[in-house]
Scaffold this active site. Structure first.
Site, PDB file in Angstrom:
ATOM      1  N   GLU A 174       0.843  -1.200   0.000  1.00 44.82           N
ATOM      2  CA  GLU A 174       0.000   0.000   0.000  1.00 44.82           C
ATOM      3  C   GLU A 174       0.881   1.253   0.000  1.00 44.82           C
ATOM      4  O   GLU A 174       0.636   2.206  -0.747  1.00 44.82           O
ATOM      5  CB  GLU A 174      -0.906  -0.023   1.242  1.00 44.82           C
ATOM      6  CG  GLU A 174      -2.109   0.860   1.144  1.00 44.82           C
ATOM      7  CD  GLU A 174      -3.010   0.736   2.370  1.00 44.82           C
ATOM      8  OE1 GLU A 174      -2.731  -0.099   3.251  1.00 44.82           O
ATOM      9  OE2 GLU A 174      -3.993   1.495   2.440  1.00 44.82           O
ATOM     10  N   GLY A 215      -8.679   4.993   6.952  1.00 40.99           N
ATOM     11  CA  GLY A 215      -9.539   4.867   8.123  1.00 40.99           C
ATOM     12  C   GLY A 215      -8.920   3.943   9.159  1.00 40.99           C
ATOM     13  O   GLY A 215      -9.048   4.159  10.366  1.00 40.99           O
ATOM     14  N   ALA A 216      -8.231   2.888   8.683  1.00 41.63           N
ATOM     15  CA  ALA A 216      -7.687   1.915   9.623  1.00 41.63           C
ATOM     16  C   ALA A 216      -6.167   1.861   9.667  1.00 41.63           C
ATOM     17  O   ALA A 216      -5.603   1.370  10.639  1.00 41.63           O
ATOM     18  CB  ALA A 216      -8.242   0.518   9.289  1.00 41.63           C
ATOM     19  N   SER A 217      -5.496   2.322   8.605  1.00 41.51           N
ATOM     20  CA  SER A 217      -4.025   2.331   8.669  1.00 41.51           C
ATOM     21  C   SER A 217      -3.484   3.598   8.033  1.00 41.51           C
ATOM     22  O   SER A 217      -4.202   4.320   7.333  1.00 41.51           O
ATOM     23  CB  SER A 217      -3.441   1.096   7.973  1.00 41.51           C
ATOM     24  OG  SER A 217      -3.532   1.220   6.578  1.00 41.51           O
ATOM     25  N   THR A 218      -2.203   3.848   8.310  1.00 38.47           N
ATOM     26  CA  THR A 218      -1.550   5.012   7.715  1.00 38.47           C
ATOM     27  C   THR A 218      -0.171   4.589   7.236  1.00 38.47           C
ATOM     28  O   THR A 218       0.466   3.730   7.858  1.00 38.47           O
ATOM     29  CB  THR A 218      -1.491   6.190   8.717  1.00 38.47           C
ATOM     30  OG1 THR A 218      -1.008   7.355   8.032  1.00 38.47           O
ATOM     31  CG2 THR A 218      -0.582   5.917   9.906  1.00 38.47           C
ATOM     32  N   GLN A 219       0.284   5.143   6.099  1.00 35.12           N
ATOM     33  CA  GLN A 219       1.554   4.740   5.508  1.00 35.12           C
ATOM     34  C   GLN A 219       2.475   5.941   5.325  1.00 35.12           C
ATOM     35  O   GLN A 219       2.010   7.027   4.964  1.00 35.12           O
ATOM     36  CB  GLN A 219       1.362   4.107   4.125  1.00 35.12           C
ATOM     37  CG  GLN A 219       0.746   2.739   4.124  1.00 35.12           C
ATOM     38  CD  GLN A 219      -0.727   2.727   4.481  1.00 35.12           C
ATOM     39  OE1 GLN A 219      -1.164   2.055   5.412  1.00 35.12           O
ATOM     40  NE2 GLN A 219      -1.515   3.506   3.778  1.00 35.12           N
TER      41      GLN A 219
END
Ligand SMILES: O=P(O)(O)OP(=O)(O)OP(=O)(O)OC[C@H]1O[C@@H](n2cnc3c(O)ncnc32)[C@H](O)[C@@H]1O
Ligand SMILES: [Ca+2]
Length: 509
Positions: A174, A215-219
């Site tokens: 991602e 909403g659920a993860s950040t990269q």
């Protein structure tokens, strides 16, 4: 009466001249007409299409891309031509009725059939990539996540496209594909930088780092100056003849919805039915089902035995307290590397410019902090969020009647969370803050992982620079026509001068 010999010869020579001239004339006409026909023949638009479904934790988006077939390996030629928002929540939310996950895609898939011309549909690749919502579901219940993916698959296979599969992509992918997307759209990959080797101190135009907040993860993904100490965070790419060592990390549970769930889970008291929450505007209230809250993988660390099933969240609109609460979800106390971001994750020194998209953009755009022509300092941004948090909910609702209540009610939390993640989590300061551009679209295409995913799976980014043709098609045709005409003219002149000499010799002219 017999004609004199000289007159006879003169006549036959003239006849030959006319025959050859006539032949050359007809040849020239035929050449010109043929070239004109070929050149002006309406070109069949040879366009290719690709479809990617981004099955995010909060919702699904369908993207349609197109590009000219003959320029497939050039950079910057793929363009987003359509985006369709799937109604309802993300596919992972259908875990109780998996068959509905596939059905939810119908409206957008039907729209795709209307956008991609019928004669191109069979060859149009169709991909679905699911992100952190499905990652979480597969951790908690792999059987249910398989059922959701099967439901999606069964529905996508009904369409006339070249279905290539539905899968959960990793956090690393991602981050990497988001980085590829923005650098592809910014035209960072192809530059002839051979001249730079003459000036060892000079670097080519650097790539942009990518910051994606879901909403659920950040990269976070960028090319660092120093070594990447942890192999899990290291990626190597060779694109268009250049090598890139890229750092990436995906923080599961640190997307903005899951970060808020963490806050609720950590602040709710076992016996209280009310939670006074400083991250919501004064006057705002919301009910939270606490049984569901603690079933989540992201809140596992805060699990406690409760005497209540529902809690009413009441906003107190206190930015300083909200900030304190938010900072508690970043663990900065342990690090086994030379440096870390948070939760013991290695992160090299920040390097270069960054493009921040998804919720980074949605929230900063709402707060008027994303205008590239009028950039705001980190201090201005903090002040803007502080002011927003202090406004009464009724006033905010009246000013933004059209904004979805879920988003509007969370801008105080979201603004505070984003600034904390960037400053305390990743280590941006007042100076490096200026290197962040909050972007939604670049050249008409949404910033996000989907374009990079498709470019990679269709092999559209070659490892080496494709050998360039010395001439364009138009240049080639023009050159051929001019050369042919010159050749005809030269032959004519040679022949005429030969003939003239012979004729003179023979006293014909
Ligand atoms: O990447 P994952 O984590 O799977 O999540 P996602 O793909 O569903 O996440 P999005 O980038 O679509 O959205 C990120 C968050 O921003 C929210 N969001 C979407 N549009 C918004 C807007 O206009 N204003 C504020 N928040 C918004 C959305 O509900 C999510 O919580
Ligand atoms: Ca996403």
């Amino acid at each position: 009466m017999e004609q004199p010999r000289g007159t006879k010869q003169k006549k036959s020579c003239q006849k030959n001249v006319f025959i050859i001239l006539g032949f050359l004339f007809i040849l020239a006409i035929i050449t010109i007409i043929t070239v004109a026909i070929i050149q002006n023949k309406p070109l069949e638009k040879n366009v290719k299409y690709g479809i990617v479904l981004d099955a995010g934790s909060s919702h699904t988006n369908l993207y349609i891309y197109e590009w000219p077939a003959e320029k497939e390996n050039d950079t910057g030629v793929v363009k987003q031509v359509d985006m369709c928002k799937v109604d309802g929540p993300g596919i992972s939310s259908y875990y109780k009725e998996p068959e509905k996950a596939g059905l939810s895609l119908k409206k957008c898939m039907d729209e795709a059939k209307g956008v991609v011309p019928e004669n191109r549909q069979r060859e149009t690749p169709l991909y679905l990539g699911a992100t952190a919502g499905m990652r979480l579901l597969s951790m908690v219940n792999p059987g249910l996540s398989d059922q959701v993916l099967s439901s999606v698959e069964n529905n996508l296979e009904l369409y006339p496209f070249d279905y290539q599969g539905a899968r959960i992509i990793t956090g690393q992918e991602e981050g990497a594909y988001g980085w590829i997307t923005i650098n592809y759209l910014l035209g960072k990959f192809v530059q002839d930088e051979s001249w730079l080797s003459f000036f060892p101190g000079l670097k080519g135009s650097e790539t942009f780092g990518a910051l994606d907040l879901g909403g659920a993860s950040t990269q976070i993904t960028f090319v660092p100056e120093n070594d990447i100490e942890s192999p899990d965070n290291s990626l190597h790419f060779r694109l268009y003849g250049r090598s890139y060592n890229v750092y990436t990390h995906s923080f599961l549970c640190y997307g903005k919805d899951q970060a808020l769930q963490q806050l609720f889970a950590s602040n709710i008291k076992p016996t209280d039915t009310i939670l006074q929450d400083p991250c919501f505007n004064v006057g705002y209230t919301r009910n939270v089902n606490v049984t569901g809250l603690y079933k989540n993988h992201c809140t596992a660390a805060y699990r406690k035995s409760l005497n209540v099933t529902n809690v009413q969240v009441i906003g107190t609109g206190n930015h300083d307290q909200c900030l304190q609460n938010v900072l508690e979800i970043f663990n900065r106390s342990q690090c086994t590397y030379s440096r870390c971001s948070f939760n013991g994750v290695f992160q090299p020194h920040l390097q270069g410019d960054f493009g921040a998209f998804s919720a980074f953009f949605f929230v900063m755009d709402f707060l008027k902090l994303a205008d590239i022509k009028n950039p705001k300092s980190l201090e201005d941004a903090k002040e803007t969020v502080r002011k927003f948090c202090s406004r009464p909910w009724q006033e905010v609702k009246v000013e933004f009647p059209k904004t979805k209540e879920k988003y509007l009610s969370e801008y105080c939390f979201s603004g505070t969370y984003i600034l904390s993640l960037l400053e305390v989590g990743y280590g941006f300061n007042s100076t490096s803050w200026d290197s962040i551009r909050f972007v939604g679209k670049i050249s008409g295409s949404d910033a996000g992982w989907t374009l990079g995913y498709m470019l990679n799976l269709t092999n559209m980014i070659p490892a080496e620079l494709p050998p360039s043709r010395p001439l364009s098609h138009e240049g080639y045709v023009a050159l051929m026509v001019v050369s042919s005409l010159v050749l005809v003219a030269v032959l004519l002149i040679i022949w005429l001068s030969c003939c003239k000499e012979k004729c003179l010799e023979k006293g014909i002219i």
